[in-house]
Design a protein around this motif. Structure first.
Motif, short mmCIF file in Angstrom:
data_model
loop_
_atom_site.label_atom_id
_atom_site.label_comp_id
_atom_site.label_asym_id
_atom_site.label_seq_id
_atom_site.Cartn_x
_atom_site.Cartn_y
_atom_site.Cartn_z
N TYR A 167 -7.55 -42.15 -7.87
CA TYR A 167 -6.16 -42.01 -8.27
C TYR A 167 -5.59 -43.30 -9.03
CZ TYR A 167 -6.58 -39.28 -3.82
OH TYR A 167 -6.93 -38.67 -2.69
N CYS A 168 -4.62 -42.80 -9.74
CA CYS A 168 -4.01 -43.49 -10.64
C CYS A 168 -2.44 -43.62 -10.71
CB CYS A 168 -4.51 -43.49 -12.10
SG CYS A 168 -3.58 -44.64 -13.38
N PHE A 169 -1.69 -44.69 -10.33
CA PHE A 169 -0.39 -44.65 -10.31
C PHE A 169 0.43 -45.71 -11.11
CE2 PHE A 169 -1.89 -43.12 -6.28
CZ PHE A 169 -1.06 -42.28 -5.95
N GLU A 170 -0.30 -45.48 -12.52
CA GLU A 170 0.32 -46.40 -13.33
C GLU A 170 1.51 -46.02 -13.80
OE1 GLU A 170 -2.51 -46.48 -17.02
OE2 GLU A 170 -3.84 -47.86 -16.06
N GLY A 171 2.79 -46.89 -14.06
CA GLY A 171 3.90 -46.74 -14.38
C GLY A 171 4.81 -46.28 -13.25
N ARG A 172 4.06 -46.15 -12.02
CA ARG A 172 5.19 -45.91 -10.92
C ARG A 172 5.21 -46.81 -9.81
NH1 ARG A 172 2.10 -39.85 -9.90
NH2 ARG A 172 1.87 -39.41 -12.14
N VAL A 173 6.40 -46.84 -9.35
CA VAL A 173 6.94 -47.77 -8.54
C VAL A 173 6.83 -47.27 -7.01
CG1 VAL A 173 9.17 -49.30 -7.64
CG2 VAL A 173 8.50 -49.18 -10.18
N VAL A 174 6.44 -47.87 -6.18
CA VAL A 174 6.23 -47.23 -4.74
C VAL A 174 6.84 -48.27 -3.76
CG1 VAL A 174 4.46 -46.70 -3.30
CG2 VAL A 174 3.97 -46.65 -5.50
N LEU A 175 7.53 -47.64 -2.88
CA LEU A 175 8.22 -48.35 -1.67
C LEU A 175 7.37 -48.12 -0.45
CD1 LEU A 175 11.96 -48.57 -1.08
CD2 LEU A 175 10.33 -48.50 0.75
N VAL A 176 7.08 -48.94 0.40
CA VAL A 176 6.29 -48.64 1.33
C VAL A 176 7.13 -49.38 2.67
CG1 VAL A 176 4.21 -48.74 2.91
CG2 VAL A 176 4.13 -48.53 0.34
N THR A 177 7.57 -48.76 3.70
CA THR A 177 8.30 -49.29 4.88
C THR A 177 7.27 -49.62 5.91
OG1 THR A 177 8.92 -47.09 5.95
CG2 THR A 177 10.26 -48.09 4.50
N GLY A 178 7.53 -50.43 6.87
CA GLY A 178 6.36 -50.86 7.72
C GLY A 178 4.95 -51.26 7.23
N ALA A 179 5.31 -52.04 6.27
CA ALA A 179 4.03 -52.66 5.39
C ALA A 179 3.19 -53.79 5.79
CB ALA A 179 4.58 -52.65 3.81
N SER A 180 3.71 -54.53 7.08
CA SER A 180 3.27 -55.57 7.43
C SER A 180 2.06 -55.37 8.21
CB SER A 180 4.22 -56.31 8.40
OG SER A 180 4.71 -55.60 9.42
N SER A 181 1.77 -54.06 8.60
CA SER A 181 0.24 -54.12 9.48
C SER A 181 -0.09 -52.54 9.61
CB SER A 181 0.52 -54.53 10.74
OG SER A 181 1.40 -53.86 11.56
N GLY A 182 -1.31 -52.21 9.95
CA GLY A 182 -1.64 -51.02 10.31
C GLY A 182 -1.59 -50.06 9.15
N ILE A 183 -1.30 -48.79 9.30
CA ILE A 183 -1.32 -47.63 8.11
C ILE A 183 -0.62 -48.26 6.69
CG2 ILE A 183 -0.60 -45.55 7.47
CD1 ILE A 183 -0.99 -44.85 10.71
N GLY A 184 0.71 -48.82 7.26
CA GLY A 184 1.52 -49.41 6.04
C GLY A 184 0.90 -50.41 5.30
N ALA A 185 0.34 -51.44 5.89
CA ALA A 185 -0.38 -52.22 5.04
C ALA A 185 -1.32 -51.79 4.31
CB ALA A 185 -0.96 -53.60 5.96
N GLU A 186 -2.52 -51.05 4.98
CA GLU A 186 -3.39 -50.24 4.21
C GLU A 186 -3.00 -49.39 3.02
OE1 GLU A 186 -7.46 -50.25 3.70
OE2 GLU A 186 -6.60 -51.22 5.69
N THR A 187 -1.87 -48.79 3.41
CA THR A 187 -1.44 -47.71 2.40
C THR A 187 -1.00 -48.88 1.17
OG1 THR A 187 -0.88 -46.26 3.89
CG2 THR A 187 0.33 -46.18 1.94
#
Length: 260
Positions: free
Chosen positions: A5-25
């Motif tokens: 996968y390549c997400f060059e040029g893209r901005v991503v917002l991840v909620t619940g990012a401090s652990s588990g699925i969110g952190a891994e994502t």
């Protein structure tokens, strides 16, 4: 880690990012060369730890934004979106992962309070943050991926309110997908089975008990790992899924195949 996968040029917002699925994502997006990554969670220290892991995947520190917020608090979605746009100027991908579980039944004397709390975080916050993201996603022809649960498809005993909130998220995915398709904005969700994350212990269940139960109720005979869900999230957020919208993708070790 995410070479396909390549997400060059893209901005991503991840909620619940401090652990588990969110952190891994978040770590997977960092490895896939995203151009900006907003990490949202309540625990700033843990977010900092995730940020360091993202940097080890090659993402420069100036491309990472840490926002310590309780999504369920008044005004939090607005503050989060304002900060992301101010920092990066755009948004391409919203990952609605923040959520909480808990044991509830109709006999629970605190049912009303638990419903208000879980609905506020699991559903209302997701809805409001997505609403604020939509104008920016229309501009970038971006997409939304929400982390739902297999509980949305097959009710789990003694998790009444959690089942309800996750079912609501599935209908949100389908409804939003229909609303936004003409704008070329895709909306999908993943529906994990039992995954080895802190969610279980925070809900009052022992890890050993959770793993043993997972072994018995999943046809694949084990609990799932956060990385297995994050891979599905990245697929749905990527151009590999460019003709996929309104999907609720089970990542559940075959659990939905069994009779509830």
């Amino acid at each position: 880690m995410s070479a396909s996968y390549c997400f060059e040029g893209r901005v991503v917002l991840v909620t619940g990012a401090s652990s588990g699925i969110g952190a891994e994502t978040a770590i997977h997006f960092a490895a896939a060369s995203c151009d900006g990554l907003a990490l949202i969670g309540r625990d700033k220290d843990r977010l900092e730890e995730v940020s360091i892991k993202c940097q080890t995947q090659g993402l420069a520190i100036e491309k990472i934004l840490i926002i310590s917020e309780d999504l369920a608090s008044d005004g939090a979605p607005g503050r989060i979106m304002d900060a992301v746009i101010q920092k990066f100027g755009k948004l391409n991908i919203l990952i609605n992962n923040a959520g909480q579980g808990g044991m509830t039944s109709l006999a629970d004397p605190e049912l009303s309070q638990k419903f208000d709390h879980l609905y506020s975080l699991n559903v209302r916050a997701t809805l409001l943050l997505s609403q604020l993201a939509v104008p920016h996603l229309i501009e970038t022809k971006g997409n939304i991926v929400t982390v739902s649960s297999i509980c949305a498809k097959a009710a789990v005993p003694n998790m009444l309110v959690y089942n309800l909130t996750k079912a609501a998220l599935d209908y949100f995915t389908e409804s939003a997908a229909r609303c936004l398709a003409t704008k070329q904005v895709r909306v999908n969700s993943v529906n994990p089975g039992s995954i080895a994350t802190p969610l279980h212990t925070r809900a009052g269940r022992e890890e050993k008990v959770v793993r043993e139960l997972a072994r018995r109720i999943h046809p694949l005979g084990r609990i799932g790992e956060s990385e297995e869900v994050s891979r599905a999230i990245l697929f749905l957020a990527s151009d590999h899924a460019s003709f996929t919208t309104g999907e609720t993708l089970s990542v559940d070790g075959g659990r939905f195949l069994l009779c509830p």
